[in-house]
Scaffold this motif. Structure first.
Motif, PDB file in Angstrom:
ATOM      1  N   THR A 112       0.837  -1.201   0.000  1.00 28.12           N
ATOM      2  CA  THR A 112       0.000   0.000   0.000  1.00 28.12           C
ATOM      3  C   THR A 112       0.871   1.250   0.000  1.00 28.12           C
ATOM      4  O   THR A 112       0.662   2.179  -0.789  1.00 28.12           O
ATOM      5  CB  THR A 112      -0.929   0.014   1.232  1.00 28.12           C
ATOM      6  OG1 THR A 112      -1.766  -1.129   1.200  1.00 28.12           O
ATOM      7  CG2 THR A 112      -1.785   1.265   1.257  1.00 28.12           C
TER       8      THR A 112
ATOM      9  N   ASP B  90      -2.572   5.710   7.589  1.00 29.71           N
ATOM     10  CA  ASP B  90      -1.527   4.757   7.226  1.00 29.71           C
ATOM     11  C   ASP B  90      -0.598   4.469   8.400  1.00 29.71           C
ATOM     12  O   ASP B  90      -0.194   3.319   8.617  1.00 29.71           O
ATOM     13  CB  ASP B  90      -0.716   5.303   6.046  1.00 29.71           C
ATOM     14  CG  ASP B  90       0.448   4.404   5.677  1.00 29.71           C
ATOM     15  OD1 ASP B  90       0.209   3.237   5.334  1.00 29.71           O
ATOM     16  OD2 ASP B  90       1.599   4.876   5.743  1.00 29.71           O
TER      17      ASP B  90
ATOM     18  N   ALA C 102      -6.843   6.944  -1.002  1.00 32.04           N
ATOM     19  CA  ALA C 102      -6.133   6.562  -2.222  1.00 32.04           C
ATOM     20  C   ALA C 102      -6.904   6.995  -3.466  1.00 32.04           C
ATOM     21  O   ALA C 102      -6.319   7.505  -4.432  1.00 32.04           O
ATOM     22  CB  ALA C 102      -5.896   5.053  -2.232  1.00 32.04           C
TER      23      ALA C 102
ATOM     24  N   PHE D 237      -4.528   9.874   4.083  1.00 25.74           N
ATOM     25  CA  PHE D 237      -3.786   8.614   3.982  1.00 25.74           C
ATOM     26  C   PHE D 237      -2.648   8.563   4.994  1.00 25.74           C
ATOM     27  O   PHE D 237      -2.425   7.540   5.647  1.00 25.74           O
ATOM     28  CB  PHE D 237      -3.222   8.453   2.569  1.00 25.74           C
ATOM     29  CG  PHE D 237      -2.352   7.242   2.395  1.00 25.74           C
ATOM     30  CD1 PHE D 237      -2.909   6.002   2.149  1.00 25.74           C
ATOM     31  CD2 PHE D 237      -0.973   7.345   2.490  1.00 25.74           C
ATOM     32  CE1 PHE D 237      -2.113   4.876   2.005  1.00 25.74           C
ATOM     33  CE2 PHE D 237      -0.165   6.234   2.347  1.00 25.74           C
ATOM     34  CZ  PHE D 237      -0.742   4.989   2.093  1.00 25.74           C
TER      35      PHE D 237
ATOM     36  N   GLY E 243      -2.196   4.966  -7.588  1.00 23.66           N
ATOM     37  CA  GLY E 243      -2.949   5.426  -6.428  1.00 23.66           C
ATOM     38  C   GLY E 243      -4.128   4.499  -6.141  1.00 23.66           C
ATOM     39  O   GLY E 243      -4.394   4.150  -4.984  1.00 23.66           O
TER      40      GLY E 243
ATOM     41  N   MET F 147       1.439   3.953  -3.128  1.00 25.48           N
ATOM     42  CA  MET F 147       1.148   5.357  -2.855  1.00 25.48           C
ATOM     43  C   MET F 147       2.399   6.208  -3.037  1.00 25.48           C
ATOM     44  O   MET F 147       2.308   7.369  -3.447  1.00 25.48           O
ATOM     45  CB  MET F 147       0.574   5.525  -1.448  1.00 25.48           C
ATOM     46  CG  MET F 147       0.068   6.931  -1.154  1.00 25.48           C
ATOM     47  SD  MET F 147      -1.198   7.515  -2.304  1.00 25.48           S
ATOM     48  CE  MET F 147      -2.676   6.825  -1.568  1.00 25.48           C
TER      49      MET F 147
ATOM     50  N   ALA G   7      -2.971   1.298  -4.618  1.00 27.55           N
ATOM     51  CA  ALA G   7      -2.682   1.438  -3.186  1.00 27.55           C
ATOM     52  C   ALA G   7      -3.927   1.175  -2.356  1.00 27.55           C
ATOM     53  O   ALA G   7      -3.861   0.526  -1.305  1.00 27.55           O
ATOM     54  CB  ALA G   7      -2.134   2.844  -2.895  1.00 27.55           C
ATOM     55  N   GLY G   8      -5.063   1.656  -2.828  1.00 27.87           N
ATOM     56  CA  GLY G   8      -6.316   1.412  -2.121  1.00 27.87           C
ATOM     57  C   GLY G   8      -6.738  -0.042  -2.174  1.00 27.87           C
ATOM     58  O   GLY G   8      -7.256  -0.591  -1.198  1.00 27.87           O
TER      59      GLY G   8
END
Length: 423
Positions: free
Chosen positions: A236, A342, A305, A338, A398, A240, A401-402
Protein backbone atom coordinates in the motif's frame (compact mmCIF):
# COMPACT_ATOMS: atom_id res chain seq x y z
CA UNK A 1 19.98 -2.63 24.19
CA UNK A 2 20.37 -1.10 27.62
CA UNK A 3 16.87 -0.63 29.02
CA UNK A 4 18.17 1.80 31.64
CA UNK A 5 19.08 4.47 29.10
CA UNK A 6 18.16 8.06 29.95
CA UNK A 7 14.63 8.99 28.84
CA UNK A 8 13.73 12.52 27.74
CA UNK A 9 10.40 13.89 29.09
CA UNK A 10 7.80 13.49 26.36
CA UNK A 11 7.05 17.20 25.66
CA UNK A 12 10.76 17.96 25.43
CA UNK A 13 11.40 14.83 23.37
CA UNK A 14 8.70 15.46 20.77
CA UNK A 15 9.76 19.11 20.54
CA UNK A 16 13.34 18.08 19.86
CA UNK A 17 12.36 15.46 17.28
CA UNK A 18 10.03 17.92 15.54
CA UNK A 19 12.65 20.67 15.37
CA UNK A 20 15.22 18.28 13.92
CA UNK A 21 12.72 16.87 11.44
CA UNK A 22 11.76 20.40 10.38
CA UNK A 23 15.40 21.19 9.61
CA UNK A 24 15.89 17.90 7.75
CA UNK A 25 12.80 18.38 5.56
CA UNK A 26 13.66 22.01 4.93
CA UNK A 27 17.13 21.05 3.69
CA UNK A 28 16.16 18.02 1.61
CA UNK A 29 12.60 18.52 0.37
CA UNK A 30 12.67 22.25 -0.46
CA UNK A 31 15.32 21.67 -3.16
CA UNK A 32 13.31 18.76 -4.57
CA UNK A 33 10.15 20.88 -4.66
CA UNK A 34 11.76 23.93 -6.24
CA UNK A 35 15.50 24.71 -6.14
CA UNK A 36 16.74 21.66 -8.06
CA UNK A 37 14.41 22.44 -10.95
CA UNK A 38 15.74 26.00 -11.14
CA UNK A 39 19.34 24.77 -10.92
CA UNK A 40 18.81 22.21 -13.69
CA UNK A 41 17.06 24.80 -15.88
CA UNK A 42 20.05 27.12 -15.45
CA UNK A 43 22.52 24.42 -16.48
CA UNK A 44 20.60 22.61 -19.24
CA UNK A 45 17.14 24.04 -19.99
CA UNK A 46 16.46 21.55 -22.79
CA UNK A 47 16.76 18.47 -20.55
CA UNK A 48 15.19 19.46 -17.24
CA UNK A 49 12.74 16.54 -17.07
CA UNK A 50 15.35 13.95 -18.08
CA UNK A 51 17.96 15.24 -15.64
CA UNK A 52 15.43 15.55 -12.82
CA UNK A 53 14.45 11.92 -13.44
CA UNK A 54 18.10 10.82 -13.31
CA UNK A 55 18.60 12.62 -10.01
CA UNK A 56 15.43 11.10 -8.60
CA UNK A 57 16.40 7.56 -9.59
CA UNK A 58 20.04 7.80 -8.48
CA UNK A 59 19.41 9.40 -5.12
CA UNK A 60 16.42 7.15 -4.52
CA UNK A 61 18.64 4.10 -4.87
CA UNK A 62 21.25 5.69 -2.62
CA UNK A 63 18.55 6.50 -0.10
CA UNK A 64 17.51 2.86 0.10
CA UNK A 65 21.00 1.71 1.06
CA UNK A 66 21.82 4.76 3.16
CA UNK A 67 18.76 4.30 5.41
CA UNK A 68 19.71 0.71 6.12
CA UNK A 69 23.39 1.62 6.61
CA UNK A 70 22.53 4.57 8.84
CA UNK A 71 20.27 2.40 10.99
CA UNK A 72 22.90 -0.32 11.45
CA UNK A 73 25.66 2.16 12.31
CA UNK A 74 23.47 4.19 14.66
CA UNK A 75 22.28 1.08 16.50
CA UNK A 76 25.89 0.01 17.05
CA UNK A 77 27.19 3.42 18.15
CA UNK A 78 28.45 3.33 21.75
CA UNK A 79 29.70 6.91 22.13
CA UNK A 80 29.23 8.90 25.30
CA UNK A 81 26.95 11.35 23.48
CA UNK A 82 24.56 8.49 22.72
CA UNK A 83 23.49 6.52 19.65
CA UNK A 84 21.31 9.07 17.89
CA UNK A 85 22.57 12.56 18.70
CA UNK A 86 26.01 12.13 17.07
CA UNK A 87 24.45 11.16 13.75
CA UNK A 88 21.89 13.95 13.90
CA UNK A 89 24.82 16.37 14.11
CA UNK A 90 27.16 14.60 11.68
CA UNK A 91 24.40 14.10 9.11
CA UNK A 92 23.27 17.72 9.23
CA UNK A 93 26.76 19.21 8.99
CA UNK A 94 27.84 16.92 6.16
CA UNK A 95 24.53 17.36 4.37
CA UNK A 96 24.80 21.16 4.59
CA UNK A 97 28.26 21.08 3.02
CA UNK A 98 27.00 18.85 0.20
CA UNK A 99 24.02 21.17 -0.42
CA UNK A 100 26.39 24.09 -0.91
CA UNK A 101 28.21 21.93 -3.45
CA UNK A 102 24.94 21.44 -5.33
CA UNK A 103 24.28 25.17 -5.43
CA UNK A 104 27.82 25.97 -6.61
CA UNK A 105 28.02 23.21 -9.24
CA UNK A 106 28.73 24.19 -12.83
CA UNK A 107 27.56 20.98 -14.51
CA UNK A 108 24.79 18.42 -14.15
CA UNK A 109 27.28 15.69 -13.23
CA UNK A 110 28.57 17.69 -10.28
CA UNK A 111 24.99 18.48 -9.19
CA UNK A 112 24.19 14.76 -9.28
CA UNK A 113 27.27 13.80 -7.25
CA UNK A 114 26.76 16.43 -4.53
CA UNK A 115 23.02 15.79 -4.31
CA UNK A 116 23.66 12.07 -3.90
CA UNK A 117 26.15 12.89 -1.12
CA UNK A 118 23.61 15.19 0.55
CA UNK A 119 20.99 12.43 0.43
CA UNK A 120 23.44 9.93 1.93
CA UNK A 121 24.49 12.15 4.82
CA UNK A 122 21.04 13.52 5.60
CA UNK A 123 19.77 9.92 5.75
CA UNK A 124 21.88 9.50 8.88
CA UNK A 125 20.12 12.48 10.43
CA UNK A 126 16.66 11.28 9.42
CA UNK A 127 17.21 7.69 10.58
CA UNK A 128 18.51 8.83 13.96
CA UNK A 129 15.54 11.16 14.46
CA UNK A 130 13.03 8.44 13.58
CA UNK A 131 14.73 5.91 15.85
CA UNK A 132 14.18 8.20 18.84
CA UNK A 133 10.47 7.36 18.73
CA UNK A 134 10.82 3.61 19.45
CA UNK A 135 13.83 4.40 21.68
CA UNK A 136 12.15 6.80 24.06
CA UNK A 137 8.44 7.38 23.33
CA UNK A 138 6.12 5.27 25.54
CA UNK A 139 3.86 2.94 23.57
CA UNK A 140 0.71 4.74 24.68
CA UNK A 141 2.03 8.00 23.18
CA UNK A 142 3.52 6.74 19.92
CA UNK A 143 0.38 7.55 17.97
CA UNK A 144 0.56 11.16 19.12
CA UNK A 145 4.26 11.30 18.36
CA UNK A 146 3.76 9.81 14.89
CA UNK A 147 0.97 12.26 14.12
CA UNK A 148 3.05 15.28 15.12
CA UNK A 149 6.07 13.88 13.27
CA UNK A 150 3.97 13.47 10.11
CA UNK A 151 2.77 17.09 10.20
CA UNK A 152 6.28 18.54 10.41
CA UNK A 153 7.23 17.66 6.83
CA UNK A 154 4.49 19.62 5.01
CA UNK A 155 4.94 22.59 7.33
CA UNK A 156 8.70 22.61 6.63
CA UNK A 157 8.08 22.44 2.89
CA UNK A 158 5.61 25.33 3.01
CA UNK A 159 8.06 27.40 5.06
CA UNK A 160 10.91 26.56 2.69
CA UNK A 161 9.02 27.47 -0.48
CA UNK A 162 7.86 30.78 1.02
CA UNK A 163 11.40 31.53 2.18
CA UNK A 164 12.71 30.90 -1.35
CA UNK A 165 10.01 33.20 -2.72
CA UNK A 166 10.97 35.98 -0.30
CA UNK A 167 14.65 35.52 -1.18
CA UNK A 168 13.96 35.10 -4.90
CA UNK A 169 16.73 37.51 -5.91
CA UNK A 170 19.38 35.75 -3.80
CA UNK A 171 22.01 33.75 -5.69
CA UNK A 172 21.05 30.07 -5.88
CA UNK A 173 24.24 28.83 -4.20
CA UNK A 174 23.42 31.06 -1.22
CA UNK A 175 19.91 29.63 -1.06
CA UNK A 176 21.31 26.10 -0.81
CA UNK A 177 23.81 27.27 1.80
CA UNK A 178 21.07 28.96 3.85
CA UNK A 179 18.93 25.81 3.90
CA UNK A 180 21.94 23.78 5.03
CA UNK A 181 22.83 26.23 7.80
CA UNK A 182 19.27 26.25 9.15
CA UNK A 183 19.36 22.46 9.19
CA UNK A 184 22.60 22.48 11.24
CA UNK A 185 21.22 25.01 13.74
CA UNK A 186 18.05 22.96 14.21
CA UNK A 187 20.11 19.77 14.63
CA UNK A 188 22.13 21.45 17.40
CA UNK A 189 18.92 22.53 19.16
CA UNK A 190 17.57 18.98 18.89
CA UNK A 191 20.76 17.52 20.35
CA UNK A 192 20.55 19.93 23.29
CA UNK A 193 16.91 19.05 23.99
CA UNK A 194 17.28 15.27 23.73
CA UNK A 195 18.67 13.37 26.68
CA UNK A 196 20.69 10.31 25.78
CA UNK A 197 23.53 8.37 27.36
CA UNK A 198 25.98 5.73 26.22
CA UNK A 199 24.28 2.47 25.28
CA UNK A 200 26.17 -0.79 24.86
CA UNK A 201 25.16 -2.75 21.79
CA UNK A 202 24.07 -6.30 22.63
CA UNK A 203 24.57 -8.86 19.90
CA UNK A 204 21.66 -11.14 19.15
CA UNK A 205 21.79 -14.34 21.15
CA UNK A 206 21.56 -17.82 19.75
CA UNK A 207 23.40 -19.89 17.20
CA UNK A 208 22.85 -18.14 13.89
CA UNK A 209 24.29 -21.13 12.02
CA UNK A 210 21.48 -23.35 13.35
CA UNK A 211 18.81 -21.20 11.67
CA UNK A 212 17.26 -22.23 8.37
CA UNK A 213 17.64 -19.99 5.31
CA UNK A 214 14.03 -18.85 5.69
CA UNK A 215 14.56 -17.95 9.35
CA UNK A 216 17.67 -15.96 8.48
CA UNK A 217 15.81 -14.09 5.73
CA UNK A 218 12.89 -13.38 8.08
CA UNK A 219 15.28 -11.41 10.26
CA UNK A 220 15.82 -9.12 7.29
CA UNK A 221 12.23 -9.09 6.00
CA UNK A 222 9.23 -10.55 7.90
CA UNK A 223 7.95 -13.77 6.29
CA UNK A 224 5.10 -12.94 3.87
CA UNK A 225 3.60 -16.35 4.66
CA UNK A 226 3.52 -15.76 8.42
CA UNK A 227 2.82 -12.03 8.30
CA UNK A 228 0.93 -11.33 5.04
CA UNK A 229 -0.71 -8.20 6.47
CA UNK A 230 2.67 -6.52 6.81
CA UNK A 231 3.42 -7.17 3.14
CA UNK A 232 0.01 -5.87 2.04
CA UNK A 233 0.57 -2.77 4.16
CA UNK A 234 4.02 -2.29 2.67
CA UNK A 235 2.61 -2.62 -0.87
CA UNK A 236 0.00 0.00 0.00
CA UNK A 237 2.79 2.41 0.94
CA UNK A 238 4.85 1.35 -2.12
CA UNK A 239 2.08 2.11 -4.60
CA UNK A 240 1.15 5.36 -2.86
CA UNK A 241 4.82 6.35 -2.98
CA UNK A 242 4.69 5.98 -6.75
CA UNK A 243 1.46 7.95 -7.01
CA UNK A 244 2.55 10.81 -4.76
CA UNK A 245 5.64 11.38 -6.91
CA UNK A 246 3.29 13.78 -8.71
CA UNK A 247 3.94 16.31 -5.95
CA UNK A 248 7.69 16.38 -6.60
CA UNK A 249 7.14 17.19 -10.30
CA UNK A 250 5.12 20.36 -9.82
CA UNK A 251 8.02 22.73 -10.59
CA UNK A 252 8.99 20.84 -13.76
CA UNK A 253 5.29 20.57 -14.62
CA UNK A 254 4.76 24.32 -14.44
CA UNK A 255 7.90 25.01 -16.47
CA UNK A 256 7.10 22.61 -19.28
CA UNK A 257 3.29 22.34 -19.33
CA UNK A 258 2.47 26.03 -18.85
CA UNK A 259 5.83 27.48 -19.96
CA UNK A 260 6.26 29.50 -16.78
CA UNK A 261 9.45 31.59 -16.62
CA UNK A 262 12.11 30.85 -14.02
CA UNK A 263 11.44 34.28 -12.50
CA UNK A 264 7.72 33.52 -11.99
CA UNK A 265 8.18 29.89 -10.91
CA UNK A 266 8.91 30.69 -7.25
CA UNK A 267 5.69 32.66 -6.84
CA UNK A 268 3.55 29.99 -8.51
CA UNK A 269 5.04 27.12 -6.51
CA UNK A 270 4.74 29.19 -3.32
CA UNK A 271 1.05 29.87 -4.02
CA UNK A 272 0.46 26.20 -4.70
CA UNK A 273 2.14 25.16 -1.44
CA UNK A 274 0.28 27.79 0.60
CA UNK A 275 -3.00 26.35 -0.67
CA UNK A 276 -2.24 22.62 -0.54
CA UNK A 277 -0.07 22.17 2.57
CA UNK A 278 -2.64 23.48 5.09
CA UNK A 279 -5.23 21.20 3.48
CA UNK A 280 -2.88 18.24 3.87
CA UNK A 281 -2.24 19.07 7.54
CA UNK A 282 -5.95 19.50 8.35
CA UNK A 283 -6.89 16.32 6.46
CA UNK A 284 -4.25 14.39 8.38
CA UNK A 285 -5.62 15.51 11.75
CA UNK A 286 -9.28 14.99 10.85
CA UNK A 287 -8.66 11.68 9.07
CA UNK A 288 -6.84 10.23 12.07
CA UNK A 289 -9.52 11.43 14.49
CA UNK A 290 -12.38 9.98 12.42
CA UNK A 291 -10.55 6.68 12.05
CA UNK A 292 -10.11 6.45 15.83
CA UNK A 293 -13.73 7.43 16.41
CA UNK A 294 -15.17 4.74 14.12
CA UNK A 295 -12.49 2.17 14.94
CA UNK A 296 -11.92 1.55 11.24
CA UNK A 297 -8.92 2.19 9.02
CA UNK A 298 -9.39 0.38 5.72
CA UNK A 299 -12.28 2.53 4.40
CA UNK A 300 -10.27 5.67 5.11
CA UNK A 301 -7.15 4.31 3.39
CA UNK A 302 -9.16 3.28 0.32
CA UNK A 303 -11.03 6.60 0.14
CA UNK A 304 -7.78 8.52 0.59
CA UNK A 305 -6.13 6.56 -2.22
CA UNK A 306 -9.04 7.19 -4.60
CA UNK A 307 -9.23 10.92 -3.81
CA UNK A 308 -5.46 11.23 -4.30
CA UNK A 309 -5.70 9.43 -7.65
CA UNK A 310 -8.49 11.74 -8.84
CA UNK A 311 -6.39 14.81 -8.04
CA UNK A 312 -3.33 13.36 -9.78
CA UNK A 313 -5.35 12.57 -12.91
CA UNK A 314 -6.67 16.12 -12.86
CA UNK A 315 -3.09 17.43 -13.04
CA UNK A 316 -2.67 15.77 -16.42
CA UNK A 317 -5.66 17.54 -17.97
CA UNK A 318 -5.66 20.86 -16.08
CA UNK A 319 -6.22 23.64 -18.67
CA UNK A 320 -4.76 26.38 -16.47
CA UNK A 321 -2.55 27.01 -13.47
CA UNK A 322 -5.62 27.93 -11.41
CA UNK A 323 -7.22 24.53 -12.08
CA UNK A 324 -3.91 22.86 -11.19
CA UNK A 325 -4.20 24.47 -7.75
CA UNK A 326 -7.59 22.79 -7.34
CA UNK A 327 -6.11 19.44 -8.39
CA UNK A 328 -3.24 19.89 -5.96
CA UNK A 329 -5.75 20.59 -3.19
CA UNK A 330 -7.58 17.35 -3.98
CA UNK A 331 -4.28 15.43 -3.85
CA UNK A 332 -3.44 17.01 -0.49
CA UNK A 333 -6.89 16.18 0.88
CA UNK A 334 -6.46 12.52 -0.02
CA UNK A 335 -2.81 12.14 0.87
CA UNK A 336 -3.18 13.95 4.18
CA UNK A 337 -5.90 11.52 5.22
CA UNK A 338 -3.79 8.61 3.98
CA UNK A 339 -0.78 9.69 6.06
CA UNK A 340 -2.78 9.82 9.29
CA UNK A 341 -4.52 6.47 8.82
CA UNK A 342 -1.53 4.76 7.23
CA UNK A 343 0.60 5.30 10.33
CA UNK A 344 -2.05 3.68 12.51
CA UNK A 345 -2.51 0.82 10.04
CA UNK A 346 1.20 0.00 9.76
CA UNK A 347 1.67 0.27 13.52
CA UNK A 348 -0.72 -2.61 14.14
CA UNK A 349 0.54 -4.93 11.38
CA UNK A 350 4.18 -4.83 12.48
CA UNK A 351 5.12 -8.47 13.20
CA UNK A 352 7.29 -7.91 16.29
CA UNK A 353 7.31 -4.88 18.62
CA UNK A 354 11.04 -5.34 19.26
CA UNK A 355 11.72 -4.95 15.52
CA UNK A 356 9.46 -1.94 15.04
CA UNK A 357 12.24 0.42 13.94
CA UNK A 358 13.67 -2.06 11.43
CA UNK A 359 10.28 -2.96 9.97
CA UNK A 360 9.15 0.66 9.70
CA UNK A 361 12.46 1.28 7.96
CA UNK A 362 11.49 -1.37 5.40
CA UNK A 363 8.18 0.42 4.86
CA UNK A 364 10.03 3.72 4.31
CA UNK A 365 12.41 2.02 1.89
CA UNK A 366 9.41 0.69 -0.06
CA UNK A 367 8.14 4.27 -0.29
CA UNK A 368 11.53 5.44 -1.60
CA UNK A 369 11.69 2.63 -4.16
CA UNK A 370 8.26 3.63 -5.43
CA UNK A 371 9.32 7.24 -5.80
CA UNK A 372 12.57 6.23 -7.52
CA UNK A 373 10.77 4.06 -10.06
CA UNK A 374 8.34 6.85 -10.85
CA UNK A 375 11.16 9.38 -11.23
CA UNK A 376 13.14 7.10 -13.54
CA UNK A 377 10.09 6.46 -15.74
CA UNK A 378 8.95 10.09 -15.90
CA UNK A 379 11.04 11.24 -18.84
CA UNK A 380 10.16 8.41 -21.29
CA UNK A 381 6.48 8.47 -20.28
CA UNK A 382 6.22 12.24 -20.77
CA UNK A 383 8.04 11.90 -24.09
CA UNK A 384 5.59 9.19 -25.19
CA UNK A 385 2.32 10.79 -24.17
CA UNK A 386 2.93 14.05 -22.36
CA UNK A 387 1.81 14.88 -18.84
CA UNK A 388 -1.72 13.44 -19.29
CA UNK A 389 -0.17 9.98 -19.74
CA UNK A 390 2.38 10.45 -16.94
CA UNK A 391 -0.14 11.58 -14.34
CA UNK A 392 -2.62 9.00 -15.60
CA UNK A 393 -0.12 6.23 -14.85
CA UNK A 394 0.53 7.65 -11.38
CA UNK A 395 -3.22 7.79 -10.73
CA UNK A 396 -3.52 4.07 -11.53
CA UNK A 397 -0.94 3.30 -8.85
CA UNK A 398 -2.95 5.43 -6.43
CA UNK A 399 -5.95 3.16 -7.04
CA UNK A 400 -3.74 0.08 -6.58
CA UNK A 401 -2.68 1.44 -3.19
CA UNK A 402 -6.32 1.41 -2.12
CA UNK A 403 -6.84 -2.11 -3.45
CA UNK A 404 -3.83 -3.48 -1.55
CA UNK A 405 -5.40 -2.60 1.80
CA UNK A 406 -8.44 -4.84 1.20
CA UNK A 407 -6.93 -8.16 2.48
CA UNK A 408 -5.83 -6.59 5.78
CA UNK A 409 -8.39 -7.35 8.49
CA UNK A 410 -9.72 -4.57 10.68
CA UNK A 411 -8.55 -4.68 14.29
CA UNK A 412 -10.95 -6.69 16.45
CA UNK A 413 -10.26 -5.41 19.94
CA UNK A 414 -11.68 -8.51 21.58
CA UNK A 415 -9.26 -10.75 19.69
CA UNK A 416 -6.29 -11.46 21.97
CA UNK A 417 -3.97 -12.04 19.01
CA UNK A 418 -4.77 -8.68 17.52
CA UNK A 419 -4.56 -6.94 20.87
CA UNK A 420 -1.11 -8.38 21.33
CA UNK A 421 -0.15 -7.32 17.82
CA UNK A 422 -1.34 -3.79 18.41
CA UNK A 423 0.59 -3.34 21.61
Amino acid sequence: MNSNAIKTPFPRLITGISIGSFGYNLALITPIAFLLTVKLAMLDPANVTKNFSIIGLTTGIIGIFSQYLAGVISDRTTWKLGRRRPWILIGSIGGAAALYGVGSAKSFTVVLLFWALAKLLLSFMSTALTALIPDQVPENKRGTASGIYGLVSPLAIMFGINLMFILNSLAIEKKFLLLGMICVVFAIITSLLIKEDKVEYQKERGNNNALSFGEKMSRIYPSPRKYPNFTFGMLTRFFMGIAYTASSFTSVYYLERFHVSQQDLAGIVSTSMNITIPILAIASIIGGSLSDKFGRQKPFVFLAAVVTAVGILGYGFAPSIGISYVCGSIISLGFGMFLAVDIALMSRVLPHPEDAAKDMGIVNIANDIGGSLANSAASPIVAAGGYPLFFGVLAVFGILAGIMVKPIPELERNDPANIELAQ
